[in-house]
Design a protein around this motif. Structure first.
Motif, PDB file in Angstrom:
ATOM      1  N   ASP A 177      81.017 -16.950   2.989  1.00  0.00           N
ATOM      2  CA  ASP A 177      81.700 -18.290   3.042  1.00  0.00           C
ATOM      3  C   ASP A 177      81.856 -19.543   2.552  1.00  0.00           C
ATOM      4  N   VAL A 180      84.771 -18.987  -0.260  1.00  0.00           N
ATOM      5  CA  VAL A 180      86.071 -18.411   1.322  1.00  0.00           C
ATOM      6  C   VAL A 180      85.906 -18.218   2.195  1.00  0.00           C
ATOM      7  N   ALA A 181      86.531 -18.465   3.103  1.00  0.00           N
ATOM      8  CA  ALA A 181      86.368 -17.669   4.052  1.00  0.00           C
ATOM      9  C   ALA A 181      86.613 -15.923   4.300  1.00  0.00           C
ATOM     10  N   ARG A 183      88.529 -14.176   5.094  1.00  0.00           N
ATOM     11  CA  ARG A 183      89.711 -13.534   5.569  1.00  0.00           C
ATOM     12  C   ARG A 183      90.255 -13.510   4.556  1.00  0.00           C
ATOM     13  N   ASP A 184      90.366 -14.595   3.624  1.00  0.00           N
ATOM     14  CA  ASP A 184      91.423 -14.765   2.612  1.00  0.00           C
ATOM     15  C   ASP A 184      90.326 -13.731   1.196  1.00  0.00           C
ATOM     16  N   ARG A 185      88.578 -13.382   1.549  1.00  0.00           N
ATOM     17  CA  ARG A 185      88.008 -12.741   0.270  1.00  0.00           C
ATOM     18  C   ARG A 185      89.513 -11.537  -0.296  1.00  0.00           C
ATOM     19  N   VAL A 250      83.995 -26.500   4.872  1.00  0.00           N
ATOM     20  CA  VAL A 250      84.624 -25.300   4.760  1.00  0.00           C
ATOM     21  C   VAL A 250      84.583 -25.248   2.879  1.00  0.00           C
ATOM     22  N   GLY A 251      84.099 -23.793   2.953  1.00  0.00           N
ATOM     23  CA  GLY A 251      83.764 -23.239   1.145  1.00  0.00           C
ATOM     24  C   GLY A 251      84.424 -23.731   0.290  1.00  0.00           C
ATOM     25  N   ALA A 254      88.881 -24.965  -1.459  1.00  0.00           N
ATOM     26  CA  ALA A 254      88.814 -25.522   0.322  1.00  0.00           C
ATOM     27  C   ALA A 254      90.383 -26.057   0.514  1.00  0.00           C
ATOM     28  N   ASP A 257      90.896 -22.635   2.726  1.00  0.00           N
ATOM     29  CA  ASP A 257      89.174 -22.643   3.584  1.00  0.00           C
ATOM     30  C   ASP A 257      90.250 -23.544   4.248  1.00  0.00           C
ATOM     31  N   ALA A 258      90.904 -24.840   3.975  1.00  0.00           N
ATOM     32  CA  ALA A 258      91.807 -25.980   4.740  1.00  0.00           C
ATOM     33  C   ALA A 258      92.572 -27.362   3.954  1.00  0.00           C
TER      34      ALA A 258
END
Length: 270
Positions: A177, A180-181, A183-185, A250-251, A254, A257-258
């Motif tokens: 992460d 990236v988190a 959920r989005d990998r 955040v990774g 961003a 992630d945000a």
């Protein structure tokens, strides 16, 4: 948050306790009413697609937004060749700004695009009123992307050279992460494309146009460990012409992630 709070040079969104970084609270900066023009530049292996969550928000607020994919990447991956180099990518940006007759641009560069943005400013600096460097390289004259790349990327560059391939492979499998988190990998892995090797190997030619931009912001994402970004942040903190921010929770991506927090910061910086 007061206006004075917003305009402080250095804002840290978390507290550090016993070596650990706490989760950052949500910070909202009210969008400016004046219509702005933004040009977003993507880093290695990525195209304009990576900015969609941010660009959609800015367009919804009535701003003019461009997020070009550079030659050889994303929907332009069919143009990948060993002839594509840093000058090609710089020309992509310069020509977009010239042919669209853009003025008072906020130029946003992420990661490797710090090279591209720095090079483009040498030709179109008079059309850019503000810049945002997001976890981005601030190269010196004569540096190459290969000189400052992460170790894994340098290995990829050497592998591409050894095989005679036109592109450097990366983001094939993301397992952390800090990039990236989770959920989005899968999403990122499905969109990433090899990066033109020439963009890493060509030295950049600079005369200091980046430093001449009136309004400059550097955003560091320290969850992603890379010494050149830490040095860039430190240099910007010591230079009163730069405003700096850090988003520790955040990774490196961003914008995925945000996107809300990042959109607010970019609007503040424009």
């Amino acid at each position: 948050m007061t206006k004075n709070d917003i305009t402080r040079r250095h804002i840290l969104y978390s507290a550090t306790t016993a070596g650990f970084v706490a989760a950052a609270p949500t910070v909202t900066v009210h969008a400016q009413s004046a219509r702005k023009t933004f040009v977003f530049l993507s880093g290695a292996f990525c195209g304009g697609w990576i900015w969609r969550r941010v660009t959609d928000r800015l367009e919804h607020e009535g701003h003019k937004v461009f997020a070009p994919s550079l030659t050889g990447l994303a929907e332009r991956s069919h143009l990948l060749s060993r002839d594509v180099n840093l000058d090609t990518h710089i020309a992509d940006v310069v020509n977009l700004i010239r042919w669209e007759s853009l003025e008072n641009v906020c130029l946003v560069a992420w990661s490797l695009a710090g090279y591209v943005g720095s090079g483009a400013l040498e030709s179109i600096g008079d059309r850019v009123s503000s810049v945002v460097w997001l976890d981005a390289f601030i190269p010196a004259d004569g540096q190459r992307g290969a000189d400052t790349a992460a170790e894994a990327v340098r290995k990829g560059i050497q592998a591409a050279i050894d095989k005679g391939e036109p592109g450097v492979r990366g983001l094939v499998k993301i397992s952390t992460d800090v990039i990236v988190a989770e959920r989005d990998r899968g999403f990122v892995e499905s969109k990433a494309t090899p990066h033109p090797i020439g963009a890493y190997l060509q030295p950049i030619k600079l005369s200091g146009a980046l430093q001449k931009v009136a309004k400059k912001t550097y955003i560091r994402l320290p969850k992603y460990p890379l010494p050149p970004f830490d040095r860039a942040l430190a240099d910007c903190k010591s230079d009163k012409s730069w405003v700096t921010f850090e988003l520790p929770d955040v990774g490196h991506m961003a914008m995925l992630d945000a996107p809300d927090r990042l959109s607010d910061l970019i609007l503040q910086a424009a």
